[in-house]
Design a protein around this motif. Structure first.
Motif, mmCIF file in Angstrom:
data_model
loop_
_atom_site.group_PDB
_atom_site.id
_atom_site.type_symbol
_atom_site.label_atom_id
_atom_site.label_comp_id
_atom_site.label_asym_id
_atom_site.label_seq_id
_atom_site.Cartn_x
_atom_site.Cartn_y
_atom_site.Cartn_z
ATOM 1 N N GLU A 76 -0.083 3.637 -14.321
ATOM 2 C CA GLU A 76 -0.469 2.738 -13.234
ATOM 3 C C GLU A 76 -1.384 3.517 -12.295
ATOM 4 O O GLU A 76 -0.982 4.548 -11.745
ATOM 5 N N VAL A 77 -2.604 3.043 -12.101
ATOM 6 C CA VAL A 77 -3.617 3.788 -11.349
ATOM 7 C C VAL A 77 -3.817 3.181 -9.965
ATOM 8 O O VAL A 77 -3.969 1.959 -9.821
ATOM 9 N N HIS A 78 -3.828 4.033 -8.955
ATOM 10 C CA HIS A 78 -4.111 3.628 -7.578
ATOM 11 C C HIS A 78 -5.394 4.323 -7.142
ATOM 12 O O HIS A 78 -5.555 5.529 -7.333
ATOM 13 N N GLU A 79 -6.299 3.558 -6.535
ATOM 14 C CA GLU A 79 -7.587 4.112 -6.136
ATOM 15 C C GLU A 79 -7.723 4.126 -4.618
ATOM 16 O O GLU A 79 -7.177 3.270 -3.923
ATOM 17 N N ALA A 80 -8.453 5.129 -4.123
ATOM 18 C CA ALA A 80 -8.621 5.280 -2.681
ATOM 19 C C ALA A 80 -9.937 5.971 -2.389
ATOM 20 O O ALA A 80 -10.489 6.677 -3.241
ATOM 21 N N PHE A 379 -6.162 6.423 1.836
ATOM 22 C CA PHE A 379 -6.950 5.838 2.910
ATOM 23 C C PHE A 379 -8.178 5.124 2.360
ATOM 24 O O PHE A 379 -8.708 5.478 1.302
ATOM 25 N N ASP A 380 -8.669 4.152 3.153
ATOM 26 C CA ASP A 380 -9.903 3.459 2.753
ATOM 27 C C ASP A 380 -11.137 4.061 3.432
ATOM 28 O O ASP A 380 -12.226 3.479 3.391
ATOM 29 N N GLY A 381 -10.977 5.215 4.035
ATOM 30 C CA GLY A 381 -12.100 5.902 4.690
ATOM 31 C C GLY A 381 -11.641 7.247 5.227
ATOM 32 O O GLY A 381 -10.583 7.760 4.853
ATOM 33 N N ASP A 382 -12.431 7.805 6.131
ATOM 34 C CA ASP A 382 -12.110 9.083 6.752
ATOM 35 C C ASP A 382 -10.787 8.957 7.518
ATOM 36 O O ASP A 382 -10.663 8.120 8.413
ATOM 37 N N HIS A 389 -7.969 2.697 7.494
ATOM 38 C CA HIS A 389 -6.614 2.199 7.248
ATOM 39 C C HIS A 389 -5.902 3.044 6.191
ATOM 40 O O HIS A 389 -6.535 3.553 5.268
ATOM 41 N N VAL A 390 -4.601 3.161 6.334
ATOM 42 C CA VAL A 390 -3.751 3.675 5.261
ATOM 43 C C VAL A 390 -3.383 2.474 4.401
ATOM 44 O O VAL A 390 -2.751 1.537 4.881
ATOM 45 N N CYS A 391 -3.776 2.500 3.129
ATOM 46 C CA CYS A 391 -3.585 1.318 2.285
ATOM 47 C C CYS A 391 -2.457 1.457 1.273
ATOM 48 O O CYS A 391 -1.934 0.447 0.790
ATOM 49 N N THR A 392 -2.098 2.675 0.929
ATOM 50 C CA THR A 392 -0.987 2.887 0.004
ATOM 51 C C THR A 392 -0.266 4.164 0.396
ATOM 52 O O THR A 392 -0.897 5.166 0.731
ATOM 53 N N LEU A 394 2.873 6.664 -1.100
ATOM 54 C CA LEU A 394 3.803 6.965 -2.176
ATOM 55 C C LEU A 394 4.772 8.052 -1.711
ATOM 56 O O LEU A 394 4.346 9.040 -1.100
ATOM 57 N N ILE A 395 6.035 7.855 -1.995
ATOM 58 C CA ILE A 395 7.062 8.860 -1.698
ATOM 59 C C ILE A 395 7.875 9.083 -2.961
ATOM 60 O O ILE A 395 8.432 8.134 -3.524
ATOM 61 N N GLY A 396 7.900 10.312 -3.418
ATOM 62 C CA GLY A 396 8.596 10.613 -4.656
ATOM 63 C C GLY A 396 8.037 9.831 -5.831
ATOM 64 O O GLY A 396 8.774 9.449 -6.739
ATOM 65 N N GLY A 397 6.732 9.577 -5.811
ATOM 66 C CA GLY A 397 6.078 8.873 -6.903
ATOM 67 C C GLY A 397 6.210 7.377 -6.867
ATOM 68 O O GLY A 397 5.614 6.670 -7.683
ATOM 69 N N GLU A 398 6.967 6.845 -5.912
ATOM 70 C CA GLU A 398 7.153 5.404 -5.796
ATOM 71 C C GLU A 398 6.299 4.844 -4.666
ATOM 72 O O GLU A 398 6.178 5.468 -3.594
ATOM 73 N N VAL A 399 5.736 3.670 -4.854
ATOM 74 C CA VAL A 399 4.956 3.015 -3.818
ATOM 75 C C VAL A 399 5.926 2.423 -2.795
ATOM 76 O O VAL A 399 6.725 1.543 -3.134
ATOM 77 N N VAL A 400 5.839 2.884 -1.555
ATOM 78 C CA VAL A 400 6.724 2.369 -0.520
ATOM 79 C C VAL A 400 5.973 1.476 0.482
ATOM 80 O O VAL A 400 6.586 0.759 1.262
ATOM 81 N N SER A 401 4.638 1.527 0.437
ATOM 82 C CA SER A 401 3.822 0.659 1.282
ATOM 83 C C SER A 401 2.486 0.453 0.586
ATOM 84 O O SER A 401 1.869 1.420 0.127
ATOM 85 N N ASP A 402 2.053 -0.798 0.482
ATOM 86 C CA ASP A 402 0.779 -1.073 -0.181
ATOM 87 C C ASP A 402 -0.061 -2.076 0.594
ATOM 88 O O ASP A 402 -0.906 -2.771 0.030
ATOM 89 N N GLU A 403 0.157 -2.122 1.895
ATOM 90 C CA GLU A 403 -0.614 -3.010 2.755
ATOM 91 C C GLU A 403 -1.439 -2.183 3.718
ATOM 92 O O GLU A 403 -0.911 -1.273 4.356
ATOM 93 N N CYS A 404 -2.735 -2.447 3.788
ATOM 94 C CA CYS A 404 -3.617 -1.643 4.652
ATOM 95 C C CYS A 404 -3.222 -1.804 6.107
ATOM 96 O O CYS A 404 -3.152 -2.911 6.624
ATOM 97 N N LYS A 405 -2.931 -0.660 6.747
ATOM 98 C CA LYS A 405 -2.492 -0.650 8.143
ATOM 99 C C LYS A 405 -3.460 0.158 8.992
ATOM 100 O O LYS A 405 -3.954 1.174 8.566
#
Length: 405
Positions: A76-80, A379-382, A389-392, A394-405
């Motif tokens: 499963e690939v996550h991009e940033a 992050f979606d930028g610097d 924003h922080v968009c994803t 991961l803690i211990g390899g698990e996604v714990v948040s996936d909404e851009c904040k």
């Protein structure tokens, strides 16, 4: 035999056979996730352009430029735009202080006595507190939290993951430091001490008593004295909040007298004591850069982190504790302001990742390297731009948040 009992049995046999013959992959046979980033800050060297982090279960399996890391098709690939280690708040009260600023969620400071080393942060930490999830969504995967400044000995601190719904699941280090306070901030809430000298005399007496009991083999039955003995043995650092230059000098004298490991906390006037702090080889968890300059912090400066860094002093930047909502700041923003006033970019990021972990003695977080815990912020930028924003997370390899904040 009924069909309802036969089918599970046959299925179990089939699964066992497939696993034996290699027909089904096991959980450890391949990485679970991969992170691709335009810029990857590993905090172990230069940033990697077009970098990849390969994650197997809860651990980082590989890190490097995209052409050098083989990502299985099933991953499963996550991009940033930018990926960093999960951020670390190196000193705060999150989880003891809550988001609503009401008595029911304020457990960060007990004012019944001026010296209470036996108080444990883990006994007050609430992993379900909304303030914990709030900072998690902003990229913070680890918090060093506990009893706030404001007492000669306010209690023990601990380190937690921002994931998990129980203390046991969140806990990373049960006793990270013992929190002390010097100066007027330790006097305001108690009949004693009334002056700086009285406060230091009380501390010295407590340490001397613990030392004498330790030398005489008398340590059982007194929780507070046992913890102070851990400090004297160098097993637990003393986290001493000292803002004024002469209070910083006192902290250094206490460290020299008793030989404990010292971490300076707050240290608003550290720029006046740079040479002495560097010579003592003492790290600093600096007050929030944007803390209100009043009282003992009235001489705080935006440039202090840069000055200390240039002198070779290890620096982390904290969220601290404040008496107004929501009792914490966001260390990422504090580090950005420090960067704008002289702290180099990667040192600013290190102040809330690698440097924070090293100061606190945390070995499995703060960097992105094989074998490290798979805690990441995407992050979606610097990261230091306010509009990023922080968009994803991961803690211990698990996604714990996936909404851009």
């Amino acid at each position: 035999m009924s069909m309802s009992r036969l089918r599970p049995c046959r299925l179990s046999i089939l699964l066992a056979a497939l696993l034996m013959w290699g027909g089904l992959p096991t959980a450890s046979a391949q990485p679970q996730r991969a992170v691709r980033a335009d810029t990857l800050y590993t905090m172990t060297g230069d940033p990697i352009e077009e970098g990849v982090v390969l994650i197997e279960n809860d651990t980082i399996a590989a890190v490097g430029p995209a052409p050098e890391v083989d990502v299985p098709a099933s991953a499963e690939v996550h991009e940033a735009s930018v990926a960093t280690p999960g951020l670390i708040d190196p000193r705060g009260t999150v989880g003891l202080s809550g988001i609503y600023n009401v008595p029911a969620d304020q457990d960060q400071l007990d004012t019944s006595e001026p010296m209470q080393p036996a108080l444990r942060a883990l006994d007050a930490y609430n992993p379900r507190e909304q303030l914990v999830s709030f900072v998690q969504q902003l990229g913070f995967t680890t918090v060093h939290t506990g009893h706030a400044p404001g007492a000669l000995i306010s209690g023990q601190t601990a380190t937690f993951s921002t994931a998990g719904t129980t203390v046991e699941a969140s806990l990373r280090d049960s006793i990270t430091t013992v929190a002390f306070t010097l100066g007027p901030d330790a006097q305001a809430r108690f009949e004693q001490p009334g002056t700086r000298a009285k406060g230091v005399a009380m501390l010295r007496q407590a340490l001397l008593d613990a030392q004498a009991a330790m030398d005489g083999g008398e340590s059982e039955g007194d929780l507070g004295q046992a913890v102070l003995q851990d400090v004297l043995r160098g097993e637990v650092p003393a986290l001493i909040t000292a803002h004024r230059a002469h209070d910083i000098q006192t902290a250094l004298r206490l460290q020299e007298e008793f030989g404990f490991d010292l971490i300076l906390d707050g240290a608003a006037e550290a720029y006046l004591m740079t040479e002495e702090i560097a010579e003592a080889n003492v790290p600093v968890i600096l007050h929030p850069t944007m803390a209100r300059p009043s009282g003992t912090t009235q001489n705080a400066a935006f440039t202090t982190a840069g000055v200390l860094h240039d002198a070779g002093v290890p620096v982390a930047i904290q969220t601290g504790w404040e008496p107004y909502v929501p009792k914490t700041r966001i260390a990422l923003y504090e580090a950005a302001i420090a960067m704008a006033h002289g702290l180099p970019r990667e040192a600013a990021l290190a102040s809330i990742t690698r440097e924070a972990a090293e100061i606190l003695g945390l070995e499995s977080v703060g960097t992105l390297a094989p074998g490290q815990r798979a805690d990441l912020a995407l992050f979606d930028g610097d990261p230091f731009e306010y509009t990023t924003h922080v968009c994803t997370v991961l803690i211990g390899g698990e996604v714990v948040s996936d909404e851009c904040k």
